[in-house]
Design a protein around this motif. Structure first.
Motif, PDB file in Angstrom:
ATOM      1  N   ALA A   9       0.820  -1.218   0.000  1.00 28.33           N
ATOM      2  CA  ALA A   9       0.000   0.000   0.000  1.00 28.33           C
ATOM      3  C   ALA A   9       0.850   1.262   0.000  1.00 28.33           C
ATOM      4  N   PHE A  50     -20.940  -4.750  -8.336  1.00 31.77           N
ATOM      5  CA  PHE A  50     -20.909  -3.384  -7.766  1.00 31.77           C
ATOM      6  C   PHE A  50     -22.305  -2.776  -7.681  1.00 31.77           C
ATOM      7  N   TYR A  51     -23.141  -3.021  -8.678  1.00 30.69           N
ATOM      8  CA  TYR A  51     -24.479  -2.409  -8.708  1.00 30.69           C
ATOM      9  C   TYR A  51     -25.567  -3.368  -8.192  1.00 30.69           C
ATOM     10  N   ARG A  70     -19.614  -0.791   1.010  1.00 33.04           N
ATOM     11  CA  ARG A  70     -19.209  -1.450  -0.235  1.00 33.04           C
ATOM     12  C   ARG A  70     -17.737  -1.175  -0.540  1.00 33.04           C
ATOM     13  N   GLN A  71     -17.323   0.062  -0.326  1.00 32.76           N
ATOM     14  CA  GLN A  71     -15.924   0.419  -0.557  1.00 32.76           C
ATOM     15  C   GLN A  71     -14.997  -0.418   0.323  1.00 32.76           C
ATOM     16  N   LYS A 124     -11.371  -7.051  -3.444  1.00 37.89           N
ATOM     17  CA  LYS A 124     -11.274  -6.954  -4.910  1.00 37.89           C
ATOM     18  C   LYS A 124     -10.170  -6.002  -5.371  1.00 37.89           C
ATOM     19  N   TYR A 125     -10.301  -4.704  -5.010  1.00 42.90           N
ATOM     20  CA  TYR A 125      -9.357  -3.722  -5.558  1.00 42.90           C
ATOM     21  C   TYR A 125      -7.912  -4.080  -5.191  1.00 42.90           C
ATOM     22  N   ASP A 169      -6.852  -6.987  -7.211  1.00 43.96           N
ATOM     23  CA  ASP A 169      -6.583  -6.587  -8.601  1.00 43.96           C
ATOM     24  C   ASP A 169      -5.161  -6.064  -8.720  1.00 43.96           C
ATOM     25  N   LYS A 170      -4.767  -5.268  -7.722  1.00 49.10           N
ATOM     26  CA  LYS A 170      -3.484  -4.577  -7.838  1.00 49.10           C
ATOM     27  C   LYS A 170      -2.307  -5.408  -7.346  1.00 49.10           C
TER      28      LYS A 170
END
Lengths: 335, 279
Positions: free
Chosen positions: A104, A213-214, A284-285, A292-293, A296-297
Motif C-alpha cells: 500500500a 458493484f451495482y 461497499r468500498q 477486490k481492488y 486486482d493490484k
C-alpha cells in the motif's frame, strides 16, 4: 534456537541495549503493544492485542515536517524517525499485515518515506498462536496460526521455552547476535492442536465482486452500520490517512492522521458533491477494497483474518456474515 | 528518491481576479530555486498540490503550459479554508507547491491528430494549458486542426478572456466561445455547450475530443460526440475526487481499483465505462 521462558526478560534487556523494543504489555486488563523499558514488562500470555501494532510503523498521528515562513522564503524541517526497533511477539496475522502495508505504501512512482524508513529499521518477531481466538479466521485468508509471512524471526511457544527461528536474512542476523542455545524441537503436535474454528469461504468471492458493484445486495448489507469506523481503526491492514496542518500563522507542522473510508467527510468534494454519500457506498468500498481492488493490484487480499472488526463492532456487524451473504447470492441477480 | 510530501517554495507573482463574481483568481507563481524549475517537468492535464503555509494544501490542475518557462499558473475557486487563504495571499509571498502529479492528456498519442477541446465554466484550466501547448510554434506543426468550444453561464464567468479574444483572431485555431445568457457586452454566441458542439459539428475523422466541465454539460455533450462518430477511446476526460496525498497512498480518491490522483486524473470514456461511477 531456543530460549527458556525464564531467560526471556534477560534476553529482552540485552536487546533493549541496541533497539527500541515494542512488545505486548498488559494494562487495565487489556494487552497493547508498548515501547518497553524492561524485559519483565512483557506479557506473552495473550490472544491478541486490542489495537493492531500497525501504529508502530504507521502512527495514528505523525508529524511529517515542520515549517516556518521567514523573511525571504520558508524554512522546512523534515522529520525522520530513524531509530532501530524490534516488535517482539506479534501474532502472525499482524505480522502478515505488514506485507500488505508494504504494497500500500509504494507504487511504481512513489514510496512513502515515513513508513519505509521505520520498516527498514525494524525487526519483526512473530509469535505463533497455540490457541487461536473465537473470531480469528486467518486460515480463510491464506494465512494461519503459524504463518511466518511478514516475520523476520518467529517464536513458537513450547512448555517452558520458545523455539526461535530466523525467517529472513535480517532475522537470522538478528538472532545470531544473541547466541541462543541451539535446538530444533518437534513443533508438529502444537501446530496441529491450534485449530482456527471460524471459516469464511472466499472461493469465487473475487469473481462475484468483479461484477456485483451495482447489485441490490449492497442496499441492505450496510443497514446496521453506524459509521463509527472502529473496524477500520482496529484493522491491521487499513492504511488510509488524512493530512492536516497544525499551525499558527505561517509556522507549524504538516501532520498525518489515520482516516477511514467509513466517514462521509472522507470523500466529500469542495462543491458539496459526495461520490460515496451513504453507508451503502462506504461499506461497499470497505469490502471491495479488501477483497477486490487490493487483489486486482497486488494479488493478495487486504484482510488477515485477525477478527478485530468482528470483536469490536458496536452493532455486531460481522464481516464473515457479510462475505457469506455475498457468496450466497447468485451473481448477476438484481443487477 | 526524494520525499514526495515536501513542498517546493514558489513566489506569488500575480494574484489576478479572473471572473466578474470574484470567486476565481488566477495565480502566477515563479520558481524560487533553479533546480526545482529543472525538476518540474510536466504536460497539460497534470495537477499539483498548492500549499498556503499554515493553512493547508489542495490539488489544482495546472493552467500554465510547459511552453511558458519559469512560471506555473493555477486558477482557483474560493470554496474553503485553503482556497480562501490563497485568494488572500499578497503578491510577493511564498507559496508551496508539490508536483507535477497525475497523468496528462496523451500529447504524444495526439500528434498528427485533430483535436476538439470542449470546456464548460471553471473546468477550463488544464484545457488552457493544452491549447497554449499546441499553439506554441514549436509544437503547432505536430498537431492537426484545433477546435475549441468553451462556454460559461455568462460572459463575466469566462476564464482567460484576453486569450480567448486572441485565439479568435488566429487562423490556426477554431475558437467558439459561448454563454448561456447574453448581455449588452457580449458579441459572441449564445447557447449551451452541447448545442454549440452540435452546431460546430467537428468531423470525428482522425480526431480526438477532450471534454471537461460540469456533470450536466458532460451528460449532454457525450451523446452529441457519439452522434458525430467519436468512439469512446477517442473521448478524453479528467476526473476530480477529494485528494490529500496526490501520490496514491492516502486512499480516498479511488474509483474502483484506480486512484484518480495517480492513475488519472485523465481517463478515456472507454476506460470510464469499465469503472464504477464513484466520482
Amino acid at each position: 534456537m531456543l530460549i527458556s521462558k525464564n531467560d526471556l526478560p534477560v534476553l529482552l534487556d540485552r536487546i533493549l541495549g541496541e533497539y527500541e523494543v515494542y512488545a505486548p504489555v498488559k494494562e487495565h486488563g487489556k494487552v497493547e503493544f508498548k515501547k518497553i523499558s524492561s524485559g519483565t514488562q512483557v506479557c506473552l500470555q495473550y490472544s491478541n492485542s486490542q489495537k493492531p501494532p500497525k501504529g508502530i510503523l504507521f502512527p495514528q498521528s505523525e508529524k511529517m515536517f515542520c515549517y516556518e515562513t521567514v523573511q525571504d522564503g520558508v524554512r522546512v524541517d523534515e522529520i525522520c524517525d530513524c531509530s532501530k526497533k524490534v516488535i517482539w511477539g506479534i501474532r502472525p496475522c499482524d505480522a502478515k499485515s505488514f506485507t500488505i502495508l508494504d504494497d500500500a505504501f509504494k507504487n511504481e512512482q512513489y514510496r512513502d518515506p515515513y513508513y519505509y524508513k521505520r520498516r527498514e529499521n525494524t525487526v519483526i518477531v512473530g509469535f505463533g498462536c497455540n490457541r487461536p481466538g473465537a473470531t480469528c479466521f486467518c486460515t480463510s485468508v491464506n494465512s494461519g496460526p503459524f504463518d511466518t509471512a511478514g516475520s523476520d524471526v518467529f517464536l513458537t511457544e513450547l512448555e517452558d521455552k520458545y523455539y526461535v527461528e530466523g525467517i529472513t536474512e535480517k532475522g537470522k542476523e538478528f538472532i545470531a547476535r544473541y547466541q541462543l542455545p541451539d535446538g530444533s524441537p518437534d513443533t508438529s503436535r502444537i501446530k496441529e492442536s491450534a485449530v482456527v474454528a471460524s471459516k469464511v469461504n472466499l472461493d469465487g468471492l473475487k469473481e462475484k465482486l468483479d461484477v456485483n458493484f451495482y447489485d441490490e445486495i449492497w442496499d441492505s448489507l450496510w443497514e446496521k452500520c453506524i459509521g463509527c469506523a472502529a473496524c477500520t481503526y482496529l484493522c491491521p491492514t487499513c492504511h488510509c490517512f488524512d493530512i492536516v496542518e497544525e499551525a499558527e500563522g505561517g509556522k507549524g507542522c504538516r501532520v498525518r492522521n489515520w482516516d477511514a473510508c467509513m466517514f462521509p467527510l472522507f470523500t466529500l468534494h469542495g462543491s458539496g458533491h459526495n461520490p460515496r454519500p451513504s453507508g451503502k457506498e462506504r461499506v461497499r468500498q470497505r469490502i471491495m477494497h479488501k477483497f477486490k481492488y487490493f487483489q486486482d493490484k497486488f494479488q493478495q487480499t487486504a484482510c488477515v483474518g485477525c477478527g478485530r472488526c468482528i470483536k469490536n463492532c458496536p452493532v455486531n456487524l460481522d464481516i464473515r456474515i457479510l462475505l457469506d451473504a455475498i457468496q450466497q447470492r447468485e451473481s448477476g441477480e438484481g443487477c | 528518491m526524494g520525499n514526495p510530501y515536501l513542498p517546493m517554495p514558489m513566489r506569488l507573482e500575480k494574484n489576478f481576479i479572473e471572473t466578474e463574481d470574484k470567486n476565481i483568481r488566477t495565480f502566477t507563481l515563479s520558481f524560487i530555486n533553479k533546480e526545482d524549475e529543472q525538476n518540474f517537468k510536466y504536460l497539460p492535464g497534470q495537477f499539483a498540490e498548492v500549499f498556503a503555509f499554515g493553512k493547508g494544501e489542495s490539488p489544482f490542475g495546472i493552467a500554465s503550459s510547459p511552453t511558458e518557462p519559469g512560471i506555473l499558473k493555477f486558477s482557483v475557486m474560493k470554496v474553503g479554508k485553503v482556497t480562501t487563504a490563497l485568494h488572500q495571499t499578497p503578491e510577493g509571498a511564498v507559496i508551496g507547491v508539490r508536483g507535477p502529479l497525475g497523468n496528462s492528456y496523451p500529447m504524444e498519442e495526439l500528434k498528427g491528430k485533430n483535436l476538439v477541446v470542449i470546456g464548460g465554466g471553471f473546468a477550463f484550466t488544464t484545457l488552457r494549458s493544452t491549447i497554449t501547448y499546441i499553439l506554441d510554434p514549436k509544437n503547432r506543426g505536430d498537431y492537426g486542426n484545433l477546435t475549441v468550444i468553451y462556454g460559461a453561464r455568462n460572459s463575466g464567468l469566462l476564464l482567460y478572456k484576453e486569450e480567448l479574444a486572441q485565439w479568435e483572431k488566429r487562423s490556426d485555431i477554431t475558437m467558439v466561445a459561448t454563454v448561456d445568457r447574453g448581455d449588452e457586452n457580449w458579441k459572441g454566441k449564445v447557447g449551451f455547450v452541447p448545442a454549440m458542439t452540435k452546431e460546430t459539428a467537428p468531423s470525428a475523422e482522425n480526431t480526438y475530443a477532450v471534454v471537461c466541465g460540469p456533470p450536466i454539460m458532460i451528460k449532454f455533450t457525450l451523446p452529441v460526440l457519439e452522434e458525430l462518430g467519436f468512439p469512446p477511446e477517442r473521448i478524453i476526460m479528467a476526473l476530480e475526487n477529494r485528494m490529500k496525498c496526490g501520490i496514491g497512498m492516502c486512499g480516498r480518491c479511488n474509483v474502483g481499483n484506480k486512484f484518480v490522483c495517480k492513475d488519472g486524473p485523465v481517463f478515456t470514456l472507454a476506460q470510464l465505462k469499465t469503472m464504477p461511477n464513484e466520482y
